[in-house]
Scaffold this active site. Structure first.
Site, PDB file in Angstrom:
ATOM      1  N   PHE A 187       3.790   2.530  -7.602  1.00 53.79           N
ATOM      2  CA  PHE A 187       3.456   3.894  -7.199  1.00 53.79           C
ATOM      3  C   PHE A 187       4.721   4.579  -6.685  1.00 53.79           C
ATOM      4  O   PHE A 187       5.572   3.943  -6.064  1.00 53.79           O
ATOM      5  CB  PHE A 187       2.395   3.878  -6.092  1.00 53.79           C
ATOM      6  CG  PHE A 187       1.003   3.551  -6.567  1.00 53.79           C
ATOM      7  CD1 PHE A 187       0.094   4.553  -6.851  1.00 53.79           C
ATOM      8  CD2 PHE A 187       0.609   2.230  -6.737  1.00 53.79           C
ATOM      9  CE1 PHE A 187      -1.187   4.251  -7.286  1.00 53.79           C
ATOM     10  CE2 PHE A 187      -0.675   1.913  -7.177  1.00 53.79           C
ATOM     11  CZ  PHE A 187      -1.571   2.934  -7.449  1.00 53.79           C
ATOM     12  N   GLN A 189      -3.474   1.336  -3.521  1.00 59.50           N
ATOM     13  CA  GLN A 189      -2.171   0.946  -4.066  1.00 59.50           C
ATOM     14  C   GLN A 189      -1.997  -0.569  -4.026  1.00 59.50           C
ATOM     15  O   GLN A 189      -1.483  -1.166  -4.982  1.00 59.50           O
ATOM     16  CB  GLN A 189      -1.032   1.611  -3.273  1.00 59.50           C
ATOM     17  CG  GLN A 189      -0.957   3.117  -3.442  1.00 59.50           C
ATOM     18  CD  GLN A 189       0.362   3.687  -2.939  1.00 59.50           C
ATOM     19  OE1 GLN A 189       1.387   3.016  -2.926  1.00 59.50           O
ATOM     20  NE2 GLN A 189       0.337   4.951  -2.534  1.00 59.50           N
ATOM     21  N   ALA A 217       3.234  -2.410  -0.968  1.00 58.54           N
ATOM     22  CA  ALA A 217       2.405  -3.092  -1.961  1.00 58.54           C
ATOM     23  C   ALA A 217       3.277  -3.637  -3.087  1.00 58.54           C
ATOM     24  O   ALA A 217       3.105  -4.783  -3.530  1.00 58.54           O
ATOM     25  CB  ALA A 217       1.356  -2.130  -2.510  1.00 58.54           C
ATOM     26  N   TYR A 218       4.224  -2.827  -3.555  1.00 60.60           N
ATOM     27  CA  TYR A 218       5.114  -3.260  -4.638  1.00 60.60           C
ATOM     28  C   TYR A 218       5.942  -4.461  -4.195  1.00 60.60           C
ATOM     29  O   TYR A 218       6.029  -5.469  -4.904  1.00 60.60           O
ATOM     30  CB  TYR A 218       6.036  -2.111  -5.056  1.00 60.60           C
ATOM     31  CG  TYR A 218       7.018  -2.492  -6.142  1.00 60.60           C
ATOM     32  CD1 TYR A 218       6.601  -2.589  -7.464  1.00 60.60           C
ATOM     33  CD2 TYR A 218       8.356  -2.758  -5.847  1.00 60.60           C
ATOM     34  CE1 TYR A 218       7.490  -2.945  -8.471  1.00 60.60           C
ATOM     35  CE2 TYR A 218       9.252  -3.110  -6.843  1.00 60.60           C
ATOM     36  CZ  TYR A 218       8.818  -3.206  -8.155  1.00 60.60           C
ATOM     37  OH  TYR A 218       9.701  -3.569  -9.135  1.00 60.60           O
ATOM     38  N   GLY A 219       6.533  -4.367  -3.008  1.00 57.95           N
ATOM     39  CA  GLY A 219       7.360  -5.462  -2.499  1.00 57.95           C
ATOM     40  C   GLY A 219       6.572  -6.752  -2.355  1.00 57.95           C
ATOM     41  O   GLY A 219       7.043  -7.833  -2.729  1.00 57.95           O
ATOM     42  N   LYS A 247       5.909  -8.420  -5.633  1.00 55.82           N
ATOM     43  CA  LYS A 247       7.088  -9.088  -6.180  1.00 55.82           C
ATOM     44  C   LYS A 247       7.469 -10.324  -5.367  1.00 55.82           C
ATOM     45  O   LYS A 247       8.080 -11.258  -5.907  1.00 55.82           O
ATOM     46  CB  LYS A 247       8.255  -8.106  -6.275  1.00 55.82           C
ATOM     47  CG  LYS A 247       8.027  -7.000  -7.314  1.00 55.82           C
ATOM     48  CD  LYS A 247       7.806  -7.551  -8.724  1.00 55.82           C
ATOM     49  CE  LYS A 247       7.818  -6.467  -9.781  1.00 55.82           C
ATOM     50  NZ  LYS A 247       7.659  -7.006 -11.150  1.00 55.82           N
ATOM     51  N   THR A 294      14.422   4.429 -14.830  1.00 56.30           N
ATOM     52  CA  THR A 294      13.233   4.301 -15.677  1.00 56.30           C
ATOM     53  C   THR A 294      12.195   5.292 -15.178  1.00 56.30           C
ATOM     54  O   THR A 294      12.344   5.905 -14.123  1.00 56.30           O
ATOM     55  CB  THR A 294      12.632   2.881 -15.601  1.00 56.30           C
ATOM     56  OG1 THR A 294      12.230   2.625 -14.231  1.00 56.30           O
ATOM     57  CG2 THR A 294      13.624   1.819 -16.042  1.00 56.30           C
TER      58      THR A 294
END
Length: 289
Positions: free
Chosen positions: A93, A104, A205-207, A210, A245
């Site tokens: 996001f 998210q 959330a992304y971290g 990963k 990107t």
């Protein structure tokens, strides 16, 4: 069956497309661009063809278990398995996105961690043994067996923001796949209750997704070493860097081609290489975890 094959998920654009482009130039075998959307995937294959590069296409939506199973069956039937698997598909996001954090968290982990795990569950068993001598165009060549999971430098930053207890668990060499899955489920559950910070989790959330990908890579590498010690499989997580990107934006310093360098380096580690394996790699160097 002797044809070698490389498969890249989420590769109709961005880093994934750059990885396919590089493999078309450097890998002696069939290279598969995969995407959820058939039209977009086939359009990207045409772009590569206009550059004089031959990529194959197969539909693959990592969020669809049937799609994963269908693809795995196709590669098993046509090639006897896969030689190189690069799990690149992922989402993030935007920082300014107003979507509630609990949503998210669930959406991001479903794709980046749980769907990537589904890919590995169904594709790791069909990763072919490396070290076999085959003949390509009259020349003898030794096969390689490589799995690369695209993670992020954000995983290491996020890990350091977790509670000391969580950090210890994620870094433990005794951490099992089931325990990791439970931790990822715990993050989503606590995010839904608005209590993830109390549970020792950071606001990423992304971290966190990963962190899961990197830890899963280390767990599966240990499993591979134990269960298939003579197959020459090298499995690693990597960071492509901050890349321009659709996902990361246009202010990032690296081009997609520069972002592809480390994933492709790991995918093409030469026959007989024994390391890196079960590591987190950035700029072609093993990073601390």
């Amino acid at each position: 069956m002797s044809t070698r094959v490389a498969v890249v998920t989420g590769s109709n654009k961005g880093i994934g497309l750059a990885i396919v482009r590089a493999l078309c130039k450097q890998f002696e075998g069939d290279v598969y661009l995969t995407a959820r959307d058939v039209g977009r995937g086939e359009d990207s294959v045409k772009v590569l063809s206009s550059e004089g590069l031959k990529a194959m296409f197969h539909q693959l939506d990592i969020n669809d278990l049937d799609s994963i199973k269908t693809a795995a069956a196709y590669f098993k039937g046509k090639y006897g398995g896969v030689d190189i698997l690069i799990n690149n598909a992922g989402i993030a996001f935007k920082a300014a996105d107003k979507t509630p954090f609990d949503v998210q968290a669930e959406v991001t982990l479903n794709t980046n961690f749980f769907a990537t795990r589904d890919m590995l569950t169904h594709f790791l068993p069909i990763v072919k043994a490396g070290g076999c001598v085959i003949t390509i165009c009259g020349k003898q060549s030794t096969t390689i067996s490589r799995v690369v999971n695209v993670s992020s430098f954000v995983s290491a930053l996020t890990l350091n923001k977790c509670s000391s207890e969580l950090q210890q668990r994620f870094r433990s060499e005794d951490l099992t796949e089931d325990e990791l899955v439970a931790l990822m489920q715990q993050f989503v559950s606590e995010a839904k209750k608005g209590k993830h910070k109390e549970g020792g989790w950071p606001d990423s959330a992304y971290g966190t997704s990963k962190v899961g990908v990197t830890a899963l890579s280390m767990i599966l590498a240990r499993q591979v070493s134990k269960q298939r010690p003579n197959d020459g499989i090298l499995l690693n997580a990597c960071c492509p860097g901050w890349v321009r990107t659709d996902m990361a934006g246009d202010k990032a310093p690296k081009s997609p081609e520069e972002g592809a360098v480390t994933p492709v380096y790991l995918a093409l580690l030469p026959p007989g290489a024994t390391e890196p394996h079960g590591k987190f790699v950035s700029d072609k160097q093993v990073q601390p975890w």
